[in-house]
Write a protein that holds these residues in place. Sequence first.
Motif, PDB file in Angstrom:
ATOM      1  N   LEU A 172       0.841  -1.204   0.000  1.00  0.00           N
ATOM      2  CA  LEU A 172       0.000   0.000   0.000  1.00  0.00           C
ATOM      3  C   LEU A 172       0.877   1.255   0.000  1.00  0.00           C
ATOM      4  CD1 LEU A 172      -2.875   1.195   0.247  1.00  0.00           C
ATOM      5  CD2 LEU A 172      -2.516   1.253   2.708  1.00  0.00           C
ATOM      6  N   ASP A 173       0.552   2.219  -0.858  1.00  0.00           N
ATOM      7  CA  ASP A 173       1.263   3.507  -0.967  1.00  0.00           C
ATOM      8  C   ASP A 173       2.669   3.397  -1.541  1.00  0.00           C
ATOM      9  OD1 ASP A 173      -0.924   4.887  -0.021  1.00  0.00           O
ATOM     10  OD2 ASP A 173      -0.248   4.866   2.061  1.00  0.00           O
ATOM     11  N   ARG A 174       3.027   2.221  -2.034  1.00  0.00           N
ATOM     12  CA  ARG A 174       4.333   2.102  -2.697  1.00  0.00           C
ATOM     13  C   ARG A 174       4.138   2.370  -4.189  1.00  0.00           C
ATOM     14  NH1 ARG A 174       7.933  -0.822   0.666  1.00  0.00           N
ATOM     15  NH2 ARG A 174       9.499  -0.161  -0.853  1.00  0.00           N
ATOM     16  N   VAL A 175       5.257   2.509  -4.898  1.00  0.00           N
ATOM     17  CA  VAL A 175       5.193   2.855  -6.326  1.00  0.00           C
ATOM     18  C   VAL A 175       5.709   1.681  -7.145  1.00  0.00           C
ATOM     19  CG1 VAL A 175       5.964   4.480  -8.078  1.00  0.00           C
ATOM     20  CG2 VAL A 175       5.584   5.262  -5.736  1.00  0.00           C
ATOM     21  N   LEU A 176       4.885   1.226  -8.073  1.00  0.00           N
ATOM     22  CA  LEU A 176       5.254   0.074  -8.888  1.00  0.00           C
ATOM     23  C   LEU A 176       6.450   0.426  -9.771  1.00  0.00           C
ATOM     24  CD1 LEU A 176       4.088  -2.771  -9.270  1.00  0.00           C
ATOM     25  CD2 LEU A 176       2.883  -1.895 -11.276  1.00  0.00           C
ATOM     26  N   ALA A 177       7.463  -0.456  -9.766  1.00  0.00           N
ATOM     27  CA  ALA A 177       8.697  -0.133 -10.493  1.00  0.00           C
ATOM     28  C   ALA A 177       8.680  -0.640 -11.935  1.00  0.00           C
ATOM     29  CB  ALA A 177       9.901  -0.696  -9.740  1.00  0.00           C
ATOM     30  N   ARG A 178       7.885  -1.655 -12.229  1.00  0.00           N
ATOM     31  CA  ARG A 178       7.752  -2.050 -13.634  1.00  0.00           C
ATOM     32  C   ARG A 178       6.335  -2.532 -13.920  1.00  0.00           C
ATOM     33  NH1 ARG A 178      11.526  -7.126 -13.262  1.00  0.00           N
ATOM     34  NH2 ARG A 178      10.045  -8.667 -12.512  1.00  0.00           N
ATOM     35  N   ARG A 220       9.214  12.235  -4.273  1.00  0.00           N
ATOM     36  CA  ARG A 220       8.404  11.554  -5.299  1.00  0.00           C
ATOM     37  C   ARG A 220       9.294  10.964  -6.390  1.00  0.00           C
ATOM     38  NH1 ARG A 220       2.835  12.725  -6.157  1.00  0.00           N
ATOM     39  NH2 ARG A 220       3.211  12.494  -8.376  1.00  0.00           N
ATOM     40  N   ALA A 221      10.247  11.772  -6.837  1.00  0.00           N
ATOM     41  CA  ALA A 221      11.140  11.299  -7.902  1.00  0.00           C
ATOM     42  C   ALA A 221      11.962  10.109  -7.406  1.00  0.00           C
ATOM     43  CB  ALA A 221      12.052  12.429  -8.358  1.00  0.00           C
ATOM     44  N   MET A 222      12.422  10.158  -6.154  1.00  0.00           N
ATOM     45  CA  MET A 222      13.229   9.059  -5.613  1.00  0.00           C
ATOM     46  C   MET A 222      12.412   7.779  -5.508  1.00  0.00           C
ATOM     47  SD  MET A 222      15.272  11.201  -2.720  1.00  0.00           S
ATOM     48  CE  MET A 222      16.741  10.219  -2.427  1.00  0.00           C
ATOM     49  N   LEU A 223      11.114   7.940  -5.251  1.00  0.00           N
ATOM     50  CA  LEU A 223      10.232   6.772  -5.154  1.00  0.00           C
ATOM     51  C   LEU A 223       9.845   6.227  -6.526  1.00  0.00           C
ATOM     52  CD1 LEU A 223       7.952   8.137  -2.340  1.00  0.00           C
ATOM     53  CD2 LEU A 223       9.096   5.929  -2.237  1.00  0.00           C
ATOM     54  N   GLY A 224      10.116   7.011  -7.578  1.00  0.00           N
ATOM     55  CA  GLY A 224       9.771   6.565  -8.927  1.00  0.00           C
ATOM     56  C   GLY A 224       8.424   7.064  -9.408  1.00  0.00           C
ATOM     57  N   LEU A 225       7.843   8.056  -8.693  1.00  0.00           N
ATOM     58  CA  LEU A 225       6.566   8.613  -9.145  1.00  0.00           C
ATOM     59  C   LEU A 225       6.813   9.602 -10.268  1.00  0.00           C
ATOM     60  CD1 LEU A 225       4.660   9.258  -5.811  1.00  0.00           C
ATOM     61  CD2 LEU A 225       3.803   7.933  -7.736  1.00  0.00           C
ATOM     62  N   PRO A 226       6.037   9.493 -11.337  1.00  0.00           N
ATOM     63  CA  PRO A 226       6.234  10.431 -12.450  1.00  0.00           C
ATOM     64  C   PRO A 226       5.616  11.797 -12.150  1.00  0.00           C
ATOM     65  CG  PRO A 226       4.465   8.902 -12.932  1.00  0.00           C
ATOM     66  CD  PRO A 226       4.977   8.533 -11.566  1.00  0.00           C
ATOM     67  N   GLY A 227       5.982  12.773 -12.962  1.00  0.00           N
ATOM     68  CA  GLY A 227       5.336  14.095 -12.917  1.00  0.00           C
ATOM     69  C   GLY A 227       5.607  14.876 -11.661  1.00  0.00           C
TER      70      GLY A 227
END
Length: 443
Positions: free
Chosen positions: A75-81, A356-363
């Motif tokens: 939950l609340d993590r960012v999918l990497a692929r 956000r950028a470090m977590l891989g979130l775009p925009g």
Amino acid sequence: MGPFITGAGCATRCSAVTQRFPGRELRVHDHILKHHRRQSRAVAPALITVAQARALVLSHAVALGAEPVPAQDTLDRVLARDLRAAGPVPPLAASAMDGYAVSAGGAGRMLEVVGESRAGTPAGTAVVAGTAARISTGAVIPDGAEAVIRQEDVEVVGAGRIKLRTPVASGANIRRAGEDIRAGARVLRAGALIGPAELAVAVAAGARQLLVGRRPIVSVLCTGDELRAPGEPLPPGAIHNSNGPMLAALARRCGALVEPVQLLRDDRAATETGLSAALERSEVVIVSGGVSVGPHDHVKPALADLGAQKVFWGVALQPGKPVWFGTHEGTLVFGLPGNPVSAAVTFTLFAWPALRAMLGLPGADAPAQTARLGVPVARNPGREQALRVRLERDAHGLTASPTGPQASHILSSLLGAQALALVPAGEGELPAGSEVSLQPLPL
Ligand code: AMP
Ligand code: MG
């Protein structure tokens, strides 16, 4: 100021004076003056714009690696692929109703019930002309059955015999395998933020683990001799450390792993020791206070001595002008002004996009929305203003109205604030109805 008391003919630094008469000469204590002369030569940072500062921050914020995590813990993590379905969803042709699996045909038929298909336990016998199988919602359609008739549309006429009240079309009340998601289809894109819906879809599509962005380790340090822990009694001159809990909570809300908040005294050695340990253990260090030009602001020189590289100090922003950003062996360091609102604003404008950028979130780089000002706002000639606003939507779009007084120590106007409205620098007043860009607040 310890033992010194400001009286007529004497000033503390930053001109706490008894009354305002231009041209008066005041006596300032020697050690303070020495510091002030040093600062007057070395200060007045060249201000860069908010957009330039943000671009500089983002040029140093790179996505951390990915790690596999059990799907249910993402939950609340960012999918990497991208995630593709391991199999069809639903995985089997199943009944949409509680009723009877039958062959297609007209009303009035009498059928013999030859078995049962329960959710999780398929029927042992096939359905043929003249027979039916009892079936539950989600249970596998037995071999030979072409449709399901609802229980409500069936009359039980004796032991093991039913009469159909309605005709049954082929495929009625059957959920086909793969009707929701085809095997191999992409179900989630890289960069997706995992919420409850994404979790459910990923698990239904067969995922046991998800590859998600690693969470940055963040240290929050608060400088200030005046600071006391939450709830501690306040001796004269002291205040509660509200920035510590706020910044830690903001970083956590952004998805970071946050170390316990540290208090640093306004002392060069203590500042350096605290910073050094934080730089060692973290990927992002957030320091509150002590980045301005006062005699007790030790953060910048301490960071310089520790080998941190300054990227910028000073942004044409109100509140938040003295914000400092730099790096130390790959660790990002944010020196945020101590005023609580300045700390919240500079965190939101600079640290949040970096996390956000470090977590891989775009925009992470662009304020997404605009709104119209609900009231006129006096512009600052040299600095962009970040107003705490609440938003209202009507037929014409969003209207942004200040939540309260906007001074940088008025913490209560963060309450109910949904966004920062960015008012460009300029002369005079920006009239009500003017369009401003919004930065959502992670509050
Ligand atoms: P500084 O940036 O250290 O000059 O602090 C500016 C103002 O913010 C001063 O009024 C400080 O007392 C206040 N302040 C600094 N740190 C904190 C904190 N952690 N919590 C609440 N207020 C703070
Ligand atoms: Mg301070």
